[in-house]
Design a protein around this motif. Structure first.
Motif, PDB file in Angstrom:
ATOM      1  N   GLY A   1       0.793  -1.219   0.000  1.00 23.13           N
ATOM      2  CA  GLY A   1       0.000   0.000   0.000  1.00 23.13           C
ATOM      3  C   GLY A   1       0.829   1.274   0.000  1.00 23.13           C
ATOM      4  N   VAL A   2       2.101   1.214   0.284  1.00 21.96           N
ATOM      5  CA  VAL A   2       2.966   2.396   0.301  1.00 21.96           C
ATOM      6  C   VAL A   2       3.863   2.324  -0.931  1.00 21.96           C
ATOM      7  CG1 VAL A   2       4.704   3.691   1.567  1.00 21.96           C
ATOM      8  CG2 VAL A   2       2.936   2.434   2.807  1.00 21.96           C
ATOM      9  N   GLU A   3       3.602   3.197  -1.905  1.00 25.17           N
ATOM     10  CA  GLU A   3       4.377   3.174  -3.136  1.00 25.17           C
ATOM     11  C   GLU A   3       5.168   4.447  -3.374  1.00 25.17           C
ATOM     12  OE1 GLU A   3       1.960   2.110  -6.413  1.00 25.17           O
ATOM     13  OE2 GLU A   3       1.092   0.375  -5.411  1.00 25.17           O
ATOM     14  N   ASP A   4       4.854   5.519  -2.676  1.00 26.16           N
ATOM     15  CA  ASP A   4       5.510   6.799  -2.923  1.00 26.16           C
ATOM     16  C   ASP A   4       6.656   7.096  -1.968  1.00 26.16           C
ATOM     17  OD1 ASP A   4       3.736   7.215  -4.969  1.00 26.16           O
ATOM     18  OD2 ASP A   4       2.316   8.337  -3.725  1.00 26.16           O
ATOM     19  N   ALA A   5       7.008   6.163  -1.119  1.00 23.94           N
ATOM     20  CA  ALA A   5       8.066   6.402  -0.135  1.00 23.94           C
ATOM     21  C   ALA A   5       9.439   6.380  -0.816  1.00 23.94           C
ATOM     22  CB  ALA A   5       8.012   5.353   0.965  1.00 23.94           C
ATOM     23  N   VAL A   6      10.355   7.143  -0.253  1.00 22.07           N
ATOM     24  CA  VAL A   6      11.732   7.179  -0.750  1.00 22.07           C
ATOM     25  C   VAL A   6      12.529   6.147   0.037  1.00 22.07           C
ATOM     26  CG1 VAL A   6      13.782   8.595  -1.019  1.00 22.07           C
ATOM     27  CG2 VAL A   6      11.521   9.617  -1.317  1.00 22.07           C
ATOM     28  N   TYR A   7      13.038   5.151  -0.681  1.00 18.64           N
ATOM     29  CA  TYR A   7      13.796   4.092  -0.044  1.00 18.64           C
ATOM     30  C   TYR A   7      15.282   4.269  -0.322  1.00 18.64           C
ATOM     31  CZ  TYR A   7       9.336   1.752   0.583  1.00 18.64           C
ATOM     32  OH  TYR A   7       8.070   1.457   0.953  1.00 18.64           O
ATOM     33  N   VAL A   8      16.090   3.844   0.604  1.00 20.35           N
ATOM     34  CA  VAL A   8      17.537   3.880   0.442  1.00 20.35           C
ATOM     35  C   VAL A   8      17.972   2.544  -0.152  1.00 20.35           C
ATOM     36  CG1 VAL A   8      19.730   4.111   1.649  1.00 20.35           C
ATOM     37  CG2 VAL A   8      17.766   5.433   2.391  1.00 20.35           C
ATOM     38  N   ASP A   9      18.844   2.617  -1.155  1.00 11.82           N
ATOM     39  CA  ASP A   9      19.311   1.407  -1.822  1.00 11.82           C
ATOM     40  C   ASP A   9      20.263   0.641  -0.896  1.00 11.82           C
ATOM     41  OD1 ASP A   9      19.811  -0.489  -3.724  1.00 11.82           O
ATOM     42  OD2 ASP A   9      21.218   0.740  -4.873  1.00 11.82           O
ATOM     43  N   PRO A  10      19.993  -0.621  -0.586  1.00 12.92           N
ATOM     44  CA  PRO A  10      20.844  -1.371   0.346  1.00 12.92           C
ATOM     45  C   PRO A  10      22.087  -1.979  -0.308  1.00 12.92           C
ATOM     46  CG  PRO A  10      18.998  -2.728  -0.277  1.00 12.92           C
ATOM     47  CD  PRO A  10      18.787  -1.390  -0.933  1.00 12.92           C
ATOM     48  N   ILE A  11      22.157  -2.016  -1.640  1.00 14.78           N
ATOM     49  CA  ILE A  11      23.277  -2.675  -2.314  1.00 14.78           C
ATOM     50  C   ILE A  11      24.620  -1.995  -2.003  1.00 14.78           C
ATOM     51  CG2 ILE A  11      24.226  -3.325  -4.562  1.00 14.78           C
ATOM     52  CD1 ILE A  11      21.876  -5.030  -3.668  1.00 14.78           C
ATOM     53  N   PRO A  12      24.757  -0.658  -2.121  1.00 14.57           N
ATOM     54  CA  PRO A  12      26.053  -0.051  -1.768  1.00 14.57           C
ATOM     55  C   PRO A  12      26.448  -0.292  -0.318  1.00 14.57           C
ATOM     56  CG  PRO A  12      24.742   1.503  -3.012  1.00 14.57           C
ATOM     57  CD  PRO A  12      23.851   0.341  -2.689  1.00 14.57           C
ATOM     58  N   GLN A  13      25.475  -0.314   0.575  1.00 15.01           N
ATOM     59  CA  GLN A  13      25.784  -0.565   1.977  1.00 15.01           C
ATOM     60  C   GLN A  13      26.317  -1.983   2.170  1.00 15.01           C
ATOM     61  OE1 GLN A  13      22.253   0.324   4.212  1.00 15.01           O
ATOM     62  NE2 GLN A  13      22.102   2.385   3.364  1.00 15.01           N
ATOM     63  N   ALA A  14      25.727  -2.950   1.482  1.00 20.79           N
ATOM     64  CA  ALA A  14      26.201  -4.335   1.582  1.00 20.79           C
ATOM     65  C   ALA A  14      27.589  -4.477   0.963  1.00 20.79           C
ATOM     66  CB  ALA A  14      25.210  -5.268   0.893  1.00 20.79           C
ATOM     67  N   LEU A  15      27.832  -3.810  -0.156  1.00 17.07           N
ATOM     68  CA  LEU A  15      29.156  -3.859  -0.779  1.00 17.07           C
ATOM     69  C   LEU A  15      30.219  -3.247   0.123  1.00 17.07           C
ATOM     70  CD1 LEU A  15      28.366  -2.914  -4.482  1.00 17.07           C
ATOM     71  CD2 LEU A  15      29.152  -5.109  -3.621  1.00 17.07           C
ATOM     72  N   ILE A  16      29.894  -2.132   0.739  1.00 15.94           N
ATOM     73  CA  ILE A  16      30.854  -1.461   1.620  1.00 15.94           C
ATOM     74  C   ILE A  16      31.153  -2.323   2.841  1.00 15.94           C
ATOM     75  CG2 ILE A  16      31.128   0.514   3.169  1.00 15.94           C
ATOM     76  CD1 ILE A  16      29.666   2.184   1.031  1.00 15.94           C
ATOM     77  N   LEU A  17      30.136  -2.929   3.426  1.00 13.69           N
ATOM     78  CA  LEU A  17      30.353  -3.788   4.593  1.00 13.69           C
ATOM     79  C   LEU A  17      31.235  -4.976   4.236  1.00 13.69           C
ATOM     80  CD1 LEU A  17      29.676  -4.218   7.549  1.00 13.69           C
ATOM     81  CD2 LEU A  17      27.706  -5.547   6.823  1.00 13.69           C
ATOM     82  N   THR A  18      30.991  -5.576   3.087  1.00 12.59           N
ATOM     83  CA  THR A  18      31.825  -6.689   2.644  1.00 12.59           C
ATOM     84  C   THR A  18      33.253  -6.235   2.382  1.00 12.59           C
ATOM     85  OG1 THR A  18      29.874  -7.688   1.636  1.00 12.59           O
ATOM     86  CG2 THR A  18      32.010  -8.518   0.928  1.00 12.59           C
ATOM     87  N   ALA A  19      33.407  -5.074   1.758  1.00  9.78           N
ATOM     88  CA  ALA A  19      34.743  -4.559   1.457  1.00  9.78           C
ATOM     89  C   ALA A  19      35.514  -4.210   2.727  1.00  9.78           C
ATOM     90  CB  ALA A  19      34.635  -3.340   0.554  1.00  9.78           C
ATOM     91  N   ILE A  20      34.831  -3.745   3.758  1.00  8.36           N
ATOM     92  CA  ILE A  20      35.500  -3.439   5.027  1.00  8.36           C
ATOM     93  C   ILE A  20      36.090  -4.710   5.628  1.00  8.36           C
ATOM     94  CG2 ILE A  20      35.064  -2.782   7.436  1.00  8.36           C
ATOM     95  CD1 ILE A  20      33.124  -0.668   6.354  1.00  8.36           C
TER      96      ILE A  20
END
Length: 116
Positions: free
Chosen positions: A60-79
């Protein structure tokens, strides 16, 4: 904000490359750490610095602004990978220093070729 971080990434890359061109083993390892930190900041900047809702989609919520989790996962793995690589390199450099008595790469090459 992105311009400031881009300049910081450039500085980290420049310092990392300069230190990697050194003749001391410890400076080379610290240079690779600077290079990896610059890469992590670049990934964070490419992933857009924005605030928003967590990436959980609710019906039911389609207009919300979501943060992309892919860069966060890449950064955590790279750390994690960067930490493991740095720790292994430091242990290897310490062992080389114990065996050869120097951390100069030119002297290490000279000692190695003289023995064999």
């Amino acid at each position: 904000m992105e311009l400031l971080i881009s300049i910081l990434v450039g500085i980290l890359f420049a310092v990392g490359v300069y230190m990697m061109l050194s003749h001391k083993l410890l400076k080379i390892i610290i240079g690779t750490a600077f290079l990896s930190h610059g890469t992590l900041l670049m990934l964070m900047t490419v992933g857009k610095l924005k605030r928003g809702a967590p990436p959980i989609i609710v019906d039911g919520v389609e207009d919300a602004v979501y943060v992309d989790p892919i860069p966060q996962a890449l950064i955590l793995t790279a750390i994690v990978i960067s930490f493991a690589t740095t720790a292994f390199s430091l242990v290897l450099a310490y062992r080389c220093y114990q065996e050869l008595g120097t951390d100069e790469t030119e002297q290490m090459r000279g000692d190695f070729t003289d023995e064999h």
